[in-house]
Scaffold this motif. Structure first.
Motif, mmCIF file in Angstrom:
data_model
loop_
_atom_site.group_PDB
_atom_site.id
_atom_site.type_symbol
_atom_site.label_atom_id
_atom_site.label_comp_id
_atom_site.label_asym_id
_atom_site.label_seq_id
_atom_site.Cartn_x
_atom_site.Cartn_y
_atom_site.Cartn_z
ATOM 1 N N PHE A 137 0.817 -1.202 0.000
ATOM 2 C CA PHE A 137 0.000 0.000 0.000
ATOM 3 C C PHE A 137 0.861 1.267 0.000
ATOM 4 N N GLU A 138 2.000 1.200 0.668
ATOM 5 C CA GLU A 138 2.940 2.322 0.600
ATOM 6 C C GLU A 138 3.480 2.475 -0.826
ATOM 7 N N ILE A 139 3.800 1.350 -1.461
ATOM 8 C CA ILE A 139 4.336 1.394 -2.832
ATOM 9 C C ILE A 139 3.310 1.995 -3.786
ATOM 10 N N ALA A 153 12.779 1.376 -5.847
ATOM 11 C CA ALA A 153 13.904 1.211 -4.920
ATOM 12 C C ALA A 153 13.429 0.614 -3.599
ATOM 13 N N GLU A 154 12.259 1.054 -3.144
ATOM 14 C CA GLU A 154 11.676 0.506 -1.906
ATOM 15 C C GLU A 154 11.347 -0.976 -2.082
ATOM 16 N N LEU A 159 12.592 -6.583 -0.798
ATOM 17 C CA LEU A 159 12.798 -7.982 -1.180
ATOM 18 C C LEU A 159 14.181 -8.486 -0.767
ATOM 19 N N GLU A 160 15.154 -7.592 -0.729
ATOM 20 C CA GLU A 160 16.508 -8.005 -0.341
ATOM 21 C C GLU A 160 16.605 -8.311 1.153
ATOM 22 N N GLN A 161 15.728 -7.743 1.937
ATOM 23 C CA GLN A 161 15.770 -7.949 3.382
ATOM 24 C C GLN A 161 15.436 -9.380 3.776
ATOM 25 N N ALA A 168 8.298 -10.047 -6.572
ATOM 26 C CA ALA A 168 7.995 -8.670 -6.956
ATOM 27 C C ALA A 168 6.651 -8.524 -7.646
ATOM 28 N N ASP A 169 6.111 -9.624 -8.203
ATOM 29 C CA ASP A 169 4.860 -9.468 -8.954
ATOM 30 C C ASP A 169 3.693 -9.039 -8.072
ATOM 31 N N GLN A 170 3.793 -9.252 -6.740
ATOM 32 C CA GLN A 170 2.709 -8.790 -5.867
ATOM 33 C C GLN A 170 2.553 -7.277 -5.973
#
Length: 589
Positions: A137-139, A153-154, A159-161, A168-170
């Motif tokens: 929702f932030e994205i 970038a977010e 995803l790297e965390q 990423a498709d979500q």
């Protein structure tokens, strides 16, 4: 007017529609958790994620706070235009109460009023008091706020965390839920560059590109995917559809001829090609391909399409012969007979339609539907005979007054007797004035009769009682577009409906038609492209033709008219636009 009881005819393709994640937000209430359908925002305690300090500080509402919130929410819902002050109140109480459900409502309100920078802040504050993962929702808010690079970038950092998180498709799915908003296309393009092999990001980007008219770019992405998977039928059909519904029908045809040149005897590809030919109204060619398929395992499906092609070619005896195939189960045979009966009715072949439908037994799954269709044939020949037939149906099938009234009204519309349908509905509502479903049906029928003011009166009453009902918002908004002095209010209603139902071709078309009436032809085209590709209804086609013409695409407008006028069911609604066509499109060079 939008005939919502025909929505079952919509041809949604699994790869051709944006994901409606945001529409789920329409179900959010003020309560402590979101509606059960919004599983991603439910606060279910887990051992892996302990309650945050902020969440531990959540306080219950007092009665005064709840009363003020209810007042502000009612104002926000019922206003013809969204009051900005109401949104401020919602955000204020969400922050004070630290209530996840209230944050969800406040977030939705900021999006609806296009306060995207504030939506980013609300999404972050919502996450701080929630145990659910709300990053998407932030994205979305960042993308809508024209911060595409930051959004991607977010996503990358997120995803790297943790490599166990959803791929990423979500994010492309929720972004595409508001496909028509500025900033969405750019964000998904950047997301695709970062994750070029994510299948659903590819699909989402292709859809966004085609709605915005970038057909060659969309095809290039599909060609890249097909290079890796040349026999992927979903991809092949997707490419064909992108060409066909952008009116590049010859290139769509080449997709199939090239495929069958490489795989000439593959029954799966042959049948898909026949479907394409049928959808392009080349019924003779479709029949030819179907008769060449040698695959008894899919014979029932082949027969269904073959029967339909016979009907379109007025080969009624051949269509009936398809049903005589020996290997059909009784339910399959009944289904084919019912489909054949409906197609015959569509062709006004009432006697053979009744004969086919009468073969369906009373204990069949299709018994009531068949009996209703027979009633259409009776009504077409003699209204009193139809009344007697429906009285018999009501008794045999134990139908309520509401059920039989709805059936009769829709049947009268099908035989083009809207005045009789209106009289029937008036009589029912005189006895049952609180029945809102029937009032909704009457509003649609009134509009069919040209009684726009009565339709608007009914729909306004319904909107007062159900201000968040998107179907009512759209029907009222679309009907009000017929009143030049009410265009602004109509567009506000359609805007709200589109927010809740961004995947509905009817709602999307309403938005496009409103923009057209305001003279913003170029802005209308993405909405018409979307609606046409998902529902080839005559009214939508008529809107699209006029939009293309007035946006300067005269050749495409003519091409669309020539293509769609080949299909008989489109002709009645296209005739509604005939004066405009004759004055402009058909007589232009």
């Amino acid at each position: 007017m939008r005939a919502f009881f025909s929505l079952s005819q919509y041809r949604f393709q699994s790869l051709n529609q944006p994901y409606g994640f945001l529409a789920l937000l329409a179900t959010i209430t003020w309560a402590g958790t979101l509606a059960s359908t919004l599983a991603i925002a439910k606060d279910t305690p887990t051992a892996e994620k302990p309650t945050s300090p902020a969440a531990q500080q959540t306080q219950p509402w007092d009665e005064n706070s709840q009363a003020v919130y209810d007042l502000m929410l009612a104002q926000f819902q019922n206003a013809n235009a969204d009051y900005q002050g109401s949104v401020d109140t919602l955000v204020k109480y969400a922050k004070e109460a630290k209530e996840p459900g209230l944050f969800a409502t406040a977030y939705r309100a900021t999006l609806r009023t296009e306060r995207y920078a504030q939506a980013v802040e609300v999404a972050k504050a919502w996450q701080a008091v929630s145990q659910a993962d709300l990053k998407k929702f932030e994205i979305l808010a960042l993308a809508l706020n024209n911060q595409s690079a930051l959004a991607v970038a977010e996503i990358e950092q997120y995803l790297e965390q943790d490599d166990t998180k959803t791929q990423a498709d979500q994010f492309s799915q929720i972004l595409t839920s508001l496909w028509y908003k500025p900033g969405i296309l750019e964000t998904v393009e950047l997301l695709h560059k970062k994750y070029p092999d994510e299948t659903y990001i590819q699909y989402d980007l292709v859809n966004l590109l085609r709605w915005h008219g970038h057909i060659d770019q969309a095809i290039a992405i599909l060609d890249h995917a097909l290079f890796k998977s040349p026999r992927d039928l979903d991809l092949i059909q997707f490419k064909s559809d992108v060409y066909r519904y952008s009116l590049r029908v010859d290139e769509a045809h080449e997709v199939w001829t090239a495929l069958l040149k490489d795989y000439p005897n593959d029954p799966q590809f042959q049948f898909a090609y026949a479907q394409f030919l049928y959808d392009a109204y080349d019924f003779s060619a479709a029949k030819s391909v179907l008769t060449e398929i040698k695959d008894r395992t899919r014979q029932t499906t082949i027969n269904q399409l073959l029967m339909a092609t016979h009907i379109q070619l007025d080969e009624f005896d051949s269509a009936e012969a398809v049903i005589a195939w020996d290997n059909l189960e009784q339910d399959q045979r009944d289904q084919l007979r019912y489909q054949l009966g409906l197609m015959l009715l569509d062709k006004k072949q009432y006697a053979p339609a009744k004969t086919q439908l009468a073969h369906i037994d009373e204990d069949s799954l299709f018994a009531l539907d068949a009996a209703t269709a027979i009633g259409q044939a009776h009504y077409a020949n003699n209204i009193q005979a139809g009344e007697d037939w429906f009285a018999q149906i009501a008794e045999t099938h134990h139908l309520s007054q509401y059920e039989i009234t709805q059936i009769k009204a829709q049947t009268l519309l099908a035989i083009e007797r809207p005045q009789l349908a209106l009289e029937l509905l008036n009589a029912y509502l005189n006895e049952n004035p609180q029945d809102q479903d029937m009032r909704y049906t009457r509003s649609l029928v009134a509009a069919e009769n040209g009684l726009q003011k009565q339709a608007i009166e009914d729909l306004k009453l319904m909107h007062t009682r159900s201000p968040e009902n998107a179907d009512v918002q759209n029907a009222l908004g679309y009907t009000m577009l017929s009143q030049p002095n009410q265009l602004d209010e109509a567009m506000q209603l359609i805007k709200k409906a589109l927010f809740s139902q961004p995947n509905s071709p009817a709602v999307v078309d309403s938005k496009g038609w409103g923009l057209y009436l305001q003279g913003d032809y170029d802005a209308a085209l993405p909405y018409f492209r979307y609606a046409y590709a998902n529902y080839t209804d005559g009214e939508i086609i008529g809107h699209y033709i006029l939009g293309l013409y007035h946006a300067g695409h005269v050749a495409l407008a003519k091409q669309l008219y020539d293509l769609e006028s080949q299909y008989t069911p489109n002709l009645k609604k296209l005739a509604h636009f005939a004066p405009d066509f004759e004055k402009t499109i058909l007589k232009s060079d």
